[in-house]
Design a protein around this motif. Structure first.
Motif, PDB file in Angstrom:
ATOM      1  N   GLN A 109       4.383  19.214  30.046  1.00 46.17           N
ATOM      2  CA  GLN A 109       4.248  20.514  29.537  1.00 46.17           C
ATOM      3  C   GLN A 109       4.063  20.601  28.278  1.00 46.17           C
ATOM      4  O   GLN A 109       4.620  19.667  27.256  1.00 46.17           O
ATOM      5  N   HIS A 110       3.216  21.462  27.841  1.00 44.39           N
ATOM      6  CA  HIS A 110       3.131  21.837  26.347  1.00 44.39           C
ATOM      7  C   HIS A 110       3.535  23.293  25.999  1.00 44.39           C
ATOM      8  O   HIS A 110       3.422  24.125  26.885  1.00 44.39           O
ATOM      9  N   CYS A 111       3.887  23.326  24.807  1.00 46.19           N
ATOM     10  CA  CYS A 111       4.008  25.008  24.213  1.00 46.19           C
ATOM     11  C   CYS A 111       3.532  24.983  22.882  1.00 46.19           C
ATOM     12  O   CYS A 111       3.246  24.044  22.158  1.00 46.19           O
ATOM     13  N   VAL A 112       3.320  26.119  22.347  1.00 49.59           N
ATOM     14  CA  VAL A 112       3.020  26.412  20.956  1.00 49.59           C
ATOM     15  C   VAL A 112       4.091  27.268  20.050  1.00 49.59           C
ATOM     16  O   VAL A 112       4.441  28.267  20.723  1.00 49.59           O
ATOM     17  N   ILE A 113       4.375  26.668  18.991  1.00 47.22           N
ATOM     18  CA  ILE A 113       5.568  27.250  18.216  1.00 47.22           C
ATOM     19  C   ILE A 113       4.992  27.991  17.061  1.00 47.22           C
ATOM     20  O   ILE A 113       4.015  27.409  16.443  1.00 47.22           O
ATOM     21  N   ALA A 124       5.250  31.081  21.189  1.00 50.31           N
ATOM     22  CA  ALA A 124       3.763  31.803  21.033  1.00 50.31           C
ATOM     23  C   ALA A 124       3.189  31.474  22.374  1.00 50.31           C
ATOM     24  O   ALA A 124       2.752  32.528  22.893  1.00 50.31           O
ATOM     25  N   VAL A 125       3.053  30.381  22.743  1.00 50.71           N
ATOM     26  CA  VAL A 125       2.522  29.988  24.116  1.00 50.71           C
ATOM     27  C   VAL A 125       3.698  29.077  24.777  1.00 50.71           C
ATOM     28  O   VAL A 125       4.007  28.078  24.307  1.00 50.71           O
ATOM     29  N   SER A 126       4.247  29.721  25.940  1.00 50.24           N
ATOM     30  CA  SER A 126       5.511  28.834  26.328  1.00 50.24           C
ATOM     31  C   SER A 126       5.056  27.718  27.203  1.00 50.24           C
ATOM     32  O   SER A 126       3.968  27.595  27.537  1.00 50.24           O
ATOM     33  N   TRP A 127       6.241  27.271  27.694  1.00 44.54           N
ATOM     34  CA  TRP A 127       5.899  25.699  28.343  1.00 44.54           C
ATOM     35  C   TRP A 127       5.142  26.052  29.490  1.00 44.54           C
ATOM     36  O   TRP A 127       5.432  26.736  30.204  1.00 44.54           O
ATOM     37  N   HIS A 128       3.961  25.337  29.499  1.00 42.78           N
ATOM     38  CA  HIS A 128       3.333  25.149  30.746  1.00 42.78           C
ATOM     39  C   HIS A 128       2.380  23.894  30.949  1.00 42.78           C
ATOM     40  O   HIS A 128       2.454  23.264  29.872  1.00 42.78           O
ATOM     41  N   LYS A 129       1.755  23.866  31.984  1.00 41.93           N
ATOM     42  CA  LYS A 129       0.647  23.037  32.149  1.00 41.93           C
ATOM     43  C   LYS A 129      -0.526  23.734  32.223  1.00 41.93           C
ATOM     44  O   LYS A 129      -0.665  25.004  32.859  1.00 41.93           O
ATOM     45  N   ASP A 130      -1.604  23.436  31.844  1.00 40.82           N
ATOM     46  CA  ASP A 130      -3.046  24.003  31.972  1.00 40.82           C
ATOM     47  C   ASP A 130      -3.418  24.224  33.157  1.00 40.82           C
ATOM     48  O   ASP A 130      -3.345  23.051  34.006  1.00 40.82           O
ATOM     49  N   GLU A 131      -3.644  25.231  33.943  1.00 40.50           N
ATOM     50  CA  GLU A 131      -4.184  25.790  35.439  1.00 40.50           C
ATOM     51  C   GLU A 131      -5.731  25.330  35.587  1.00 40.50           C
ATOM     52  O   GLU A 131      -6.567  25.182  34.700  1.00 40.50           O
ATOM     53  N   ALA A 144      -8.731  19.096  24.839  1.00 41.25           N
ATOM     54  CA  ALA A 144      -8.848  18.962  23.241  1.00 41.25           C
ATOM     55  C   ALA A 144      -8.975  20.445  22.543  1.00 41.25           C
ATOM     56  O   ALA A 144      -9.318  21.428  22.957  1.00 41.25           O
ATOM     57  N   VAL A 145      -7.849  20.167  21.437  1.00 37.05           N
ATOM     58  CA  VAL A 145      -7.637  21.476  20.709  1.00 37.05           C
ATOM     59  C   VAL A 145      -8.034  21.338  19.556  1.00 37.05           C
ATOM     60  O   VAL A 145      -7.519  20.420  18.466  1.00 37.05           O
ATOM     61  N   TYR A 146      -8.621  22.253  18.758  1.00 38.27           N
ATOM     62  CA  TYR A 146      -8.745  22.399  17.342  1.00 38.27           C
ATOM     63  C   TYR A 146      -7.902  23.659  16.835  1.00 38.27           C
ATOM     64  O   TYR A 146      -7.639  24.837  17.305  1.00 38.27           O
ATOM     65  N   PRO A 192      -1.207  33.826  10.377  1.00 40.43           N
ATOM     66  CA  PRO A 192      -2.121  33.986  11.539  1.00 40.43           C
ATOM     67  C   PRO A 192      -2.888  32.503  11.745  1.00 40.43           C
ATOM     68  O   PRO A 192      -3.044  31.772  10.795  1.00 40.43           O
ATOM     69  N   ARG A 193      -2.999  32.338  13.103  1.00 42.37           N
ATOM     70  CA  ARG A 193      -3.502  30.953  13.722  1.00 42.37           C
ATOM     71  C   ARG A 193      -4.764  31.303  14.706  1.00 42.37           C
ATOM     72  O   ARG A 193      -4.429  32.248  15.566  1.00 42.37           O
ATOM     73  N   TYR A 194      -5.421  30.275  14.688  1.00 42.17           N
ATOM     74  CA  TYR A 194      -6.453  30.226  15.786  1.00 42.17           C
ATOM     75  C   TYR A 194      -6.435  28.973  16.446  1.00 42.17           C
ATOM     76  O   TYR A 194      -6.217  28.073  15.552  1.00 42.17           O
ATOM     77  N   SER A 195      -6.845  28.859  17.681  1.00 43.85           N
ATOM     78  CA  SER A 195      -7.050  27.576  18.137  1.00 43.85           C
ATOM     79  C   SER A 195      -8.219  27.612  19.101  1.00 43.85           C
ATOM     80  O   SER A 195      -8.617  28.908  19.893  1.00 43.85           O
ATOM     81  N   SER A 196      -8.985  26.509  19.472  1.00 41.94           N
ATOM     82  CA  SER A 196      -9.937  26.484  20.411  1.00 41.94           C
ATOM     83  C   SER A 196      -9.686  25.505  21.502  1.00 41.94           C
ATOM     84  O   SER A 196      -9.569  24.128  20.775  1.00 41.94           O
ATOM     85  N   THR A 197      -9.499  25.634  22.876  1.00 41.93           N
ATOM     86  CA  THR A 197      -8.876  24.536  23.413  1.00 41.93           C
ATOM     87  C   THR A 197      -9.712  24.373  24.465  1.00 41.93           C
ATOM     88  O   THR A 197     -10.084  25.093  25.471  1.00 41.93           O
ATOM     89  N   HIS A 198     -10.475  23.122  24.511  1.00 43.21           N
ATOM     90  CA  HIS A 198     -11.508  22.770  25.595  1.00 43.21           C
ATOM     91  C   HIS A 198     -10.755  22.013  26.835  1.00 43.21           C
ATOM     92  O   HIS A 198     -10.173  21.181  26.628  1.00 43.21           O
ATOM     93  N   ARG A 199     -11.773  22.402  27.745  1.00 45.11           N
ATOM     94  CA  ARG A 199     -11.112  22.071  29.097  1.00 45.11           C
ATOM     95  C   ARG A 199     -12.114  21.602  30.025  1.00 45.11           C
ATOM     96  O   ARG A 199     -13.388  22.047  30.053  1.00 45.11           O
ATOM     97  N   VAL A 200     -11.679  20.591  30.749  1.00 46.23           N
ATOM     98  CA  VAL A 200     -12.543  20.233  31.913  1.00 46.23           C
ATOM     99  C   VAL A 200     -12.237  21.171  33.104  1.00 46.23           C
ATOM    100  O   VAL A 200     -11.479  20.721  34.137  1.00 46.23           O
TER     101      VAL A 200
HETATM  102  O1  LIG Z   1      -3.156  26.906  20.959  1.00 45.44           O
HETATM  103  C1  LIG Z   1      -2.972  25.881  21.316  1.00 45.44           C
HETATM  104  O2  LIG Z   1      -2.451  24.759  20.664  1.00 45.44           O
HETATM  105  C2  LIG Z   1      -2.629  25.533  22.802  1.00 45.44           C
HETATM  106  C3  LIG Z   1      -2.769  26.585  23.629  1.00 45.44           C
HETATM  107  C4  LIG Z   1      -2.652  26.591  25.055  1.00 45.44           C
HETATM  108  O3  LIG Z   1      -1.781  25.506  25.477  1.00 45.44           O
HETATM  109  C5  LIG Z   1      -3.337  27.319  25.986  1.00 45.44           C
HETATM  110  O4  LIG Z   1      -4.261  28.116  25.452  1.00 45.44           O
HETATM  111  O5  LIG Z   1      -3.386  26.630  27.181  1.00 45.44           O
END
Ligand SMILES: O=C(O)CCC(=O)C(=O)O
Ligand SMILES: [Fe+2]
Length: 485
Positions: free
Chosen positions: A290-294, A222-229, A238-240, A299-307
């Protein structure tokens, strides 16, 4: 017709994340190498059911922490879950059209940015403008504002919890007793916990056709391999995780995948997430891994908190930049003039001029009417930025006049102006031609780009034409004659 139906089969390529475009586009060499190595070697990943999982995490992924949802209060969960739902049902979460290697591609995940008032976040060449998550005390909040505020509450929880995690980690790695007045500890905590915004993600896997995870065969990606920019180096993400209707079996659950960046010898990990779970990528993890989401089945939600690296991404920042430029215009008997003609000053003004136009005004309006209507907070500041930008058009015109009239500094000013105007003209062209007619036609009306600022030669209020070609030719000519003298 149900508006969601329209999105079922996207007409433009899907981008699953940074650097990963489904279909047509040529793969980067680094990725090609990795993929051919994958074919030759058996690369593997471990899940919590594997005996070696814990040891592998301890050795290579020790900055990855999963926290069961039971540790958060049920009131907070309720607010968050209502918050996600409110934002979805009010149409605030949608797929982003982004530019990637000169193509327009669409993220499979629907998103929005929430954060400190005036915060923006740039990813995949798109600037996201945050919906504010805090408000004046006296303000009566709408449902959407209450929803945003719930994520501020989560953010406060995350700050506190990451503070604890980092403190424990620091104590165990240094062997020192915890001393909260320790300056190096304080710096690390601050770097890790100053979350400024969250990207909310939503996806219903039954609506989107996904690609397979390419290296390990982990499943639908769903979200392919990456580092957050655009994050502060060495800062935590931090992710919920919220799945309204939980799947029972692990194989149907949503999972987060982690791997050491550009490495296939270290096994990856793939960890299923339960509803309400949180996970953390602490400290330098986002820089080294790197991280990805499978995708799971529901249906799914997430909240991704970033500095967020915010030195050049807040409203305050761009307003100050504007002021710096405007400080150089003066009026004598109501006639405008440039106070200083120093190279550095004029160069900087030209830079700011383009920055406002392409990084702020066009980025904001390109995201369409619905996007702007949702962002009432931004409308007045955007109007002011546009006013200021218009004054900068006048300043550029004053510079051009000096060149044309062959005054003292005309050669020096022409040297600054030429590359600046050429670039501005090219960028304007690029923004105006962002979508082919076919692509444009398939964009729902409320998401269609607004080409702003845009004007015709008939508009006598504008100091310069939209198309700068003639002025570029004139300046080029002035330079040529000057050079040949
Ligand atoms: O939904 C997630 O668990 C992470 C999603 C993600 O990697 C992103 O939004 O950068
Ligand atoms: Fe990410």
């Amino acid at each position: 017709m149900n508006p969601r139906m329209k999105r079922k089969i996207p007409r433009i390529p899907l981008v699953t994340s940074e650097g990963e475009v489904a279909g047509q586009l040529a793969l980067p060499i680094r990725k090609q190498k990795l993929l051919s190595a994958v074919k030759e070697t058996q690369v593997k990943f471990l899940s919590p059911v594997d005996t070696d999982y814990k040891a592998l995490v301890a050795e290579n992924y020790d900055n990855f922490v999963v926290q069961p949802g039971t540790e958060l209060s049920s009131e907070l969960h309720t607010r968050l879950q209502q918050g996600f739902e409110t934002l979805l049902t009010n149409g605030y979460l949608y797929q982003h059209r982004i530019r990637f290697r000169n193509k327009t591609v669409m993220t499979p995940v629907s998103r929005t940015l929430i954060g400190e008032p005036g915060m923006t976040y740039r990813y995949l060449n798109l600037r996201l403008f945050a919906l504010p998550w805090t408000f004046d005390d006296k303000k009566k909040l709408s449902d959407v504002e209450k929803a945003c505020n719930a994520f501020y509450e989560l953010n406060t929880y995350f700050k506190d919890h990451v503070n604890k995690l980092i403190t424990e980690k620091f104590a165990s790695s240094t062997g020192r007793k915890i001393d909260e007045t320790d300056d190096s500890l304080k710096t690390i905590i601050q770097r890790n916990t100053e979350f400024k915004a969250t990207i909310l993600n939503y996806m219903d896997p039954s609506e989107i056709r996904l690609k397979q995870e390419p290296y390990y065969n982990m499943g639908d990606i769903a979200v392919s391999w990456h580092k957050d920019e655009s994050l502060v180096d060495g800062s935590t993400v931090a992710v919920y995780n919220h799945v309204p209707m939980e799947a029972r079996q692990d194989c149907s659950k949503w999972k987060v995948g982690l791997k050491v960046a550009w490495d296939i010898t270290t096994p990856a990990v793939c960890t299923p997430l339960n509803n309400k779970d949180c996970y953390y990528m602490l400290d330098t993890m986002n820089d080294t891994h790197q991280h990805c989401v499978i995708a799971g089945t529901l249906p799914r939600y997430s909240s991704t908190h970033r500095v967020v690296e915010s030195s050049d991404s807040t409203l305050c920042y761009i307003q100050q930049r504007c002021q710096t430029a405007l400080d150089n215009i003066g009026y004598k008997d109501q006639i405008p003039y440039l106070k200083s003609l120093e190279t550095d000053v004029l160069q900087l003004i030209e830079e700011i001029h383009s920055e406002i136009e392409f990084e702020w005004l066009r980025q904001f309006w390109m995201q369409g009417t619905q996007h702007s209507q949702e962002r009432q907070y931004w409308l007045k500041p955007m109007e002011q930025l546009q006013e200021d930008w218009k004054t900068m058009e006048l300043m550029t015109k004053l510079m051009i006049d000096i060149v044309v009239k062959k005054k003292d500094q005309s050669h020096m000013i022409a040297k600054i102006l030429l590359p600046s105007l050429v670039e501005r003209n090219e960028l304007r062209n690029e923004w105006m031609n962002r979508y082919s007619e076919k692509e444009f036609y398939h964009i729902p009306e409320e998401h269609r780009p607004i080409y702003e600022p845009c004007w015709t030669d008939a508009n006598s209020e504008m100091p310069l034409p939209f198309d700068l070609s003639q002025h570029i030719d004139i300046i080029q000519e002035c330079m040529d004659t000057n050079d040949s003298q």
